[in-house]
Design an enzyme around this catalytic site. Structure first.
Site, short mmCIF file in Angstrom:
data_model
loop_
_atom_site.label_atom_id
_atom_site.label_comp_id
_atom_site.label_asym_id
_atom_site.label_seq_id
_atom_site.Cartn_x
_atom_site.Cartn_y
_atom_site.Cartn_z
N GLU A 105 0.83 -1.19 0.00
CA GLU A 105 0.00 0.00 0.00
C GLU A 105 0.87 1.25 0.00
OE1 GLU A 105 1.09 -0.82 4.16
OE2 GLU A 105 0.04 -2.08 2.73
N ASP A 106 0.25 2.37 -0.25
CA ASP A 106 0.94 3.66 -0.21
C ASP A 106 1.34 4.01 1.22
OD1 ASP A 106 0.80 4.07 -2.89
OD2 ASP A 106 -0.25 5.99 -2.77
#
Length: 379
Positions: free
Chosen positions: A223-224
């Site tokens: 994920e970011d």
């Protein structure tokens, strides 16, 4: 002449020319007589009682010194099985080979084998640990050239899940600049020198509870830095090199930003990528006003795969199982997806080599403001 009488004759010839210790002399003949103790046979055959052994220079008299080094080196480790390797001076091997060749003695254990066997028996008696030459928990390397001991502890692998409740925390940790992740004195042999990422926090927790040097992660998706990971969390595997402890139950870990749960020992990290589905919540802005009726077009994603083209030219397809949307303002909407793992979310929104992309379907430029993971399901 019996086999034993032949052996006595050869042993006498060797002893007159080359004074040998009981271990070295007995080793030359014990296999032929199907005996387990080289030393006891050597005592029966040996005529040399005072001179230094021509082959080993009386190494076997000093094995207690190496036994103590092994006990000291392993005192902080927990293990059930062990094995031993040895490094000896080439001159010892040469002298041993020369005598075996000169007297045409075949099928004999090497002196290195005899040294490790004797040390293993002594260490096992002292510690009640079992010898396992194939898959031991710890391996000793006894260096008889410089009188040192090295211990390597077999790696252990954990699986677990993490929930990330604070934005701004990266998943992966930057490698130590000095060693590029290999492990050095600058990073205490961990391969990382900071612990502010998900990887760093999990690694620090394991190092404190179990010991060890480097931690190698296998992530089930990513994920970011700005994304949250909620629900049951994201699964991961971590291989811990050279642990001090093993076969223990770890508690859960909680901090202001991270929760680690379901930590358990597994045989190994998956050799092939695991298939998984992600439940993703996206906040998207559009360059022009958007109508709720236009958003209905997004339902097409449930009926056809999304094609992803990588920079290398590789083509892959990702399925989207469910699509839900909600208009928040004239040019902002939220999108909820259940999708096959590995969909490049930001590229999917702006349509960068992802077909069909959100911008393409809505016929307007779209931007992903943020996206969070509600859950990650391993198939």
């Amino acid at each position: 002449m019996s086999e034993y009488q032949k052996i006595i004759s050869i042993a006498n010839q060797i002893s007159k020319k080359y004074p040998l210790c009981d271990n070295c002399l007995g080793r030359l003949f014990s296999k032929k007589l199907h005996l387990s103790s080289n030393k006891l046979l050597g005592k029966k055959l040996n005529q040399n009682t005072t001179k230094k052994c021509h082959i080993c220079k009386n190494i076997f008299e000093n094995l207690n010194y190496f036994l103590k080094l092994m006990l000291d080196t392993s005192s902080n480790y927990s293990f059930e099985t062990f094995s031993i390797g040895a490094m000896i001076k080439p001159s010892i091997v040469d002298r041993d080979d020369f005598i075996r060749s000169q007297y045409k003695l075949k099928g004999i254990d090497s002196i290195k084998t005899d040294i490790t066997r004797e040390l293993a028996k002594s260490f096992s008696r002292k510690t009640k640990k079992n010898i396992d030459t194939q898959n031991s928990d710890v391996t000793f390397t006894v260096n008889l050239k410089d009188d040192s001991i090295k211990l390597h502890s077999k790696s252990i692998t954990f699986s677990g899940r993490y929930v990330k409740t604070m934005r701004g925390i990266p998943q992966k940790q930057k490698s130590c600049e000095n060693c590029s992740g290999k492990g050095c004195r600058m990073c205490d042999f961990h391969g990382i020198s900071e612990f502010e990422s998900i990887e760093g926090q999990i690694s620090k927790f394991l190092f404190e509870k179990i010991g060890g040097t480097t931690a190698k992660f296998t992530w089930i998706g990513g994920e970011d830095k700005s994304s949250l990971v909620l629900g049951n969390g994201r699964p991961f595997f971590v291989k811990l090199q050279n642990p001090l402890k093993r076969n223990l139950k770890l508690p859960s870990f909680n901090s202001n930003s991270l929760k680690i749960s379901n930590l358990k020992l597994v045989n190994e990290s998956p050799k092939n990528p695991l298939k998984f589905n992600s439940l993703i919540q996206l906040k998207i802005s559009t360059s022009s006003d958007i109508d709720s009726k236009i958003l209905k077009k997004l339902k097409i994603l449930e009926k056809q795969p999304v094609v992803v083209y990588d920079k290398s030219g590789k083509r892959s397809e990702k399925k989207i199982f469910t699509v839900k949307y909600k208009k928040n303002s004239k040019n902002i909407f939220t999108l909820s997806l259940k999708t096959e793992g590995g969909l490049p979310v930001r590229r999917f929104i702006d349509g960068d080599d992802v077909v069909p992309g959100i911008s393409q379907i809505l016929d307007t430029t779209c931007k992903c403001n943020q996206f969070d993971f509600s859950d990650v399901e391993v198939q």
